[in-house]
Design a protein around this motif. Structure first.
Motif, PDB file in Angstrom:
ATOM      1  N   UNK A 156      52.429  29.896  35.850  1.00 48.31           N
ATOM      2  CA  UNK A 156      53.238  31.017  36.313  1.00 48.31           C
ATOM      3  C   UNK A 156      54.679  30.785  35.867  1.00 48.31           C
ATOM      4  N   UNK A 157      55.323  31.790  35.270  1.00 55.02           N
ATOM      5  CA  UNK A 157      56.724  31.635  34.842  1.00 55.02           C
ATOM      6  C   UNK A 157      57.631  31.288  36.019  1.00 55.02           C
ATOM      7  N   UNK A 158      58.564  30.408  35.789  1.00 54.63           N
ATOM      8  CA  UNK A 158      59.498  30.004  36.834  1.00 54.63           C
ATOM      9  C   UNK A 158      60.760  30.850  36.762  1.00 54.63           C
ATOM     10  N   UNK A 159      61.494  30.999  37.865  1.00 60.71           N
ATOM     11  CA  UNK A 159      61.193  30.490  39.212  1.00 60.71           C
ATOM     12  C   UNK A 159      60.055  31.273  39.858  1.00 60.71           C
ATOM     13  N   UNK A 160      59.394  30.660  40.815  1.00 57.05           N
ATOM     14  CA  UNK A 160      58.212  31.268  41.425  1.00 57.05           C
ATOM     15  C   UNK A 160      58.404  31.451  42.927  1.00 57.05           C
ATOM     16  N   UNK A 161      57.573  32.312  43.460  1.00 58.09           N
ATOM     17  CA  UNK A 161      57.492  32.509  44.901  1.00 58.09           C
ATOM     18  C   UNK A 161      56.017  32.677  45.231  1.00 58.09           C
ATOM     19  N   UNK A 162      55.581  32.204  46.376  1.00 56.45           N
ATOM     20  CA  UNK A 162      54.180  32.302  46.760  1.00 56.45           C
ATOM     21  C   UNK A 162      53.952  33.510  47.656  1.00 56.45           C
ATOM     22  N   UNK A 163      53.050  34.387  47.205  1.00 59.62           N
ATOM     23  CA  UNK A 163      52.645  35.543  48.011  1.00 59.62           C
ATOM     24  C   UNK A 163      51.456  35.122  48.867  1.00 59.62           C
ATOM     25  N   UNK A 164      51.604  35.214  50.172  1.00 61.66           N
ATOM     26  CA  UNK A 164      50.544  34.740  51.066  1.00 61.66           C
ATOM     27  C   UNK A 164      49.250  35.523  50.868  1.00 61.66           C
ATOM     28  N   UNK A 165      49.379  36.804  50.535  1.00 58.27           N
ATOM     29  CA  UNK A 165      48.202  37.632  50.289  1.00 58.27           C
ATOM     30  C   UNK A 165      48.570  38.692  49.257  1.00 58.27           C
ATOM     31  N   UNK A 166      47.648  38.990  48.385  1.00 56.83           N
ATOM     32  CA  UNK A 166      47.876  39.989  47.334  1.00 56.83           C
ATOM     33  C   UNK A 166      46.573  40.719  47.081  1.00 56.83           C
ATOM     34  N   UNK A 167      46.700  41.878  46.466  1.00 58.81           N
ATOM     35  CA  UNK A 167      45.533  42.698  46.173  1.00 58.81           C
ATOM     36  C   UNK A 167      45.524  43.049  44.686  1.00 58.81           C
ATOM     37  N   UNK A 168      44.396  42.783  44.034  1.00 57.28           N
ATOM     38  CA  UNK A 168      44.199  43.143  42.633  1.00 57.28           C
ATOM     39  C   UNK A 168      43.107  44.202  42.567  1.00 57.28           C
ATOM     40  N   UNK A 169      43.438  45.364  41.995  1.00 60.33           N
ATOM     41  CA  UNK A 169      42.508  46.488  41.929  1.00 60.33           C
ATOM     42  C   UNK A 169      42.376  46.938  40.487  1.00 60.33           C
ATOM     43  N   UNK A 170      41.148  47.259  40.061  1.00 58.56           N
ATOM     44  CA  UNK A 170      40.938  47.761  38.701  1.00 58.56           C
ATOM     45  C   UNK A 170      40.037  48.991  38.737  1.00 58.56           C
ATOM     46  N   UNK A 171      40.274  49.897  37.796  1.00 58.09           N
ATOM     47  CA  UNK A 171      39.466  51.095  37.612  1.00 58.09           C
ATOM     48  C   UNK A 171      39.008  51.101  36.159  1.00 58.09           C
ATOM     49  N   UNK A 172      37.692  51.269  35.933  1.00 60.33           N
ATOM     50  CA  UNK A 172      37.141  51.213  34.576  1.00 60.33           C
ATOM     51  C   UNK A 172      36.348  52.479  34.265  1.00 60.33           C
TER      52      UNK A 172
END
Length: 354
Positions: A257-273
């Motif tokens: 991950x490119x720096x500087x970084x921050x940690x996201x406690x929760x994230x959502x990845x959604x895709x439509x195909x």
């Protein structure tokens, strides 16, 4: 075998920043020019589930049709031209045809029919074209581009008759074909669909919940805040579910991950195909803007739109081909202050994205 690093094919990446509040921003026009899309990916940091308005936009992409063994001369049918091509925007692409090995066809909403043909098919067709820019040592592929809305291509005209004769008598090309129409959907396509075996499909939506995701610290739309190549590499790894921890015990990935970084406690990845229309992508972008207007822990979201690898065209009428990966996509970073960062990418030797 060893590869010469000096001969490694380059890729093209155009990056720009602007604001939705800027009247002269080009985002809408650029998105409309990317006609043939197969996947949209959205990353929402610090989000466990999409709000209802955003979820509705993700699930409301237009349906499309798969027509099996469609003779290409049917795209010149007078009724099809009058009810579909002349009256709206038609999106069509030969399905599962490899552009580096087989004949591929696209029909774009500006009424342009694009054919990428092998040498034998091109010579039999008897219609003027030009050598593909993706030929290697010998000229083995040709492209034919026809504006079906031009007066010379009106049914009965000289250009129309020549192409029709070529497709019916000289080389009888056929392909499984993806087709969609805006506005009106299948109503405008009904006369064509009624003559062949077809099925209707809705774009497939999938989502993944991510925990403790390391993200770049993107606080502004300043292009210098994060190297675009590193960011896109990281975003692609997240979308593909590839870890970026780069631990000493892992030999599968060296991505970080490119720096500087921050940690996201929760994230959502959604895709439509599916065969995704630019109009639906534009509506999703507007909903993402609404999403960012609400108080959120993360000040940005990312959207990536992928074009078909084997499409004969990428942006507008620009020829597309495969030499290494066949990539053609754009990534949009949206920020809560209505600014955005846009990255448009394609492989060499494509025309530079708009």
């Amino acid at each position: 075998m060893s590869a010469d690093p000096q001969r490694t094919l380059r890729s093209l990446l155009v990056s720009e920043r602007s604001s939705f509040l800027e009247e002269k921003n080009r985002l809408s026009a650029q998105a409309q020019e990317h006609h043939l899309n197969y996947k949209v990916s959205v990353l929402l940091p610090e989000c466990s589930s999409a709000p209802s308005h955003l979820d509705a936009a993700l699930k409301s992409f237009s349906s499309f049709y798969l027509i099996r063994k469609l003779p290409l001369y049917e795209l010149l049918d007078k009724q099809f031209l009058e009810t579909a091509v002349y009256q709206g925007s038609v999106y069509g692409l030969s399905y599962r045809s490899r552009i580096d090995q087989e004949n591929c066809v696209a029909l774009t909403p500006n009424g342009r029919l694009s054919l990428s043909l092998d040498k034998d098919s091109y010579e039999l067709l008897g219609v003027e074209g030009k050598p593909s820019r993706f030929n290697h040592r010998t000229t083995s592929r040709f492209v034919v581009s026809v504006d079906l809305t031009d007066s010379s291509m009106a049914p009965g005209g000289r250009g129309y008759q020549r192409l029709l004769t070529g497709l019916t008598s000289h080389v009888q090309l056929q392909s499984d074909f993806l087709l969609s129409h805006h506005p009106g959907g299948g109503a405008a396509l009904q006369s064509l669909l009624s003559r062949y075996d077809w099925s209707e499909h809705s774009p497939e939506v999938s989502s993944r919940s991510l925990t403790h995701l390391s993200c770049p610290t993107l606080l502004t739309s300043d292009l210098q805040s994060c190297d675009p190549h590193s960011f896109l590499e990281w975003l692609g790894a997240v979308d593909a579910d590839i870890g970026c921890e780069n631990s000493s015990s892992s030999f599968l990935s060296s991505l970080v991950c490119p720096e500087p970084t921050v940690t996201a406690s929760r994230s959502l990845s959604v895709s439509v195909c599916g065969l995704l229309l630019p109009q639906d992508v534009h509506r999703l972008i507007q909903e993402l803007r609404c999403y960012l207007e609400q108080p959120r822990l993360a000040p940005w979201v990312a959207l990536t739109v992928h074009g078909f690898t084997d499409s004969p065209v990428s942006w507008g009428n620009s020829e597309h081909g495969v030499l290494t990966g066949g990539e053609n996509f754009y990534t949009l970073l949206l920020f809560h202050d209505h600014t955005y960062r846009l990255h448009l990418a394609t492989g060499a030797p494509h025309t530079c994205p708009p």
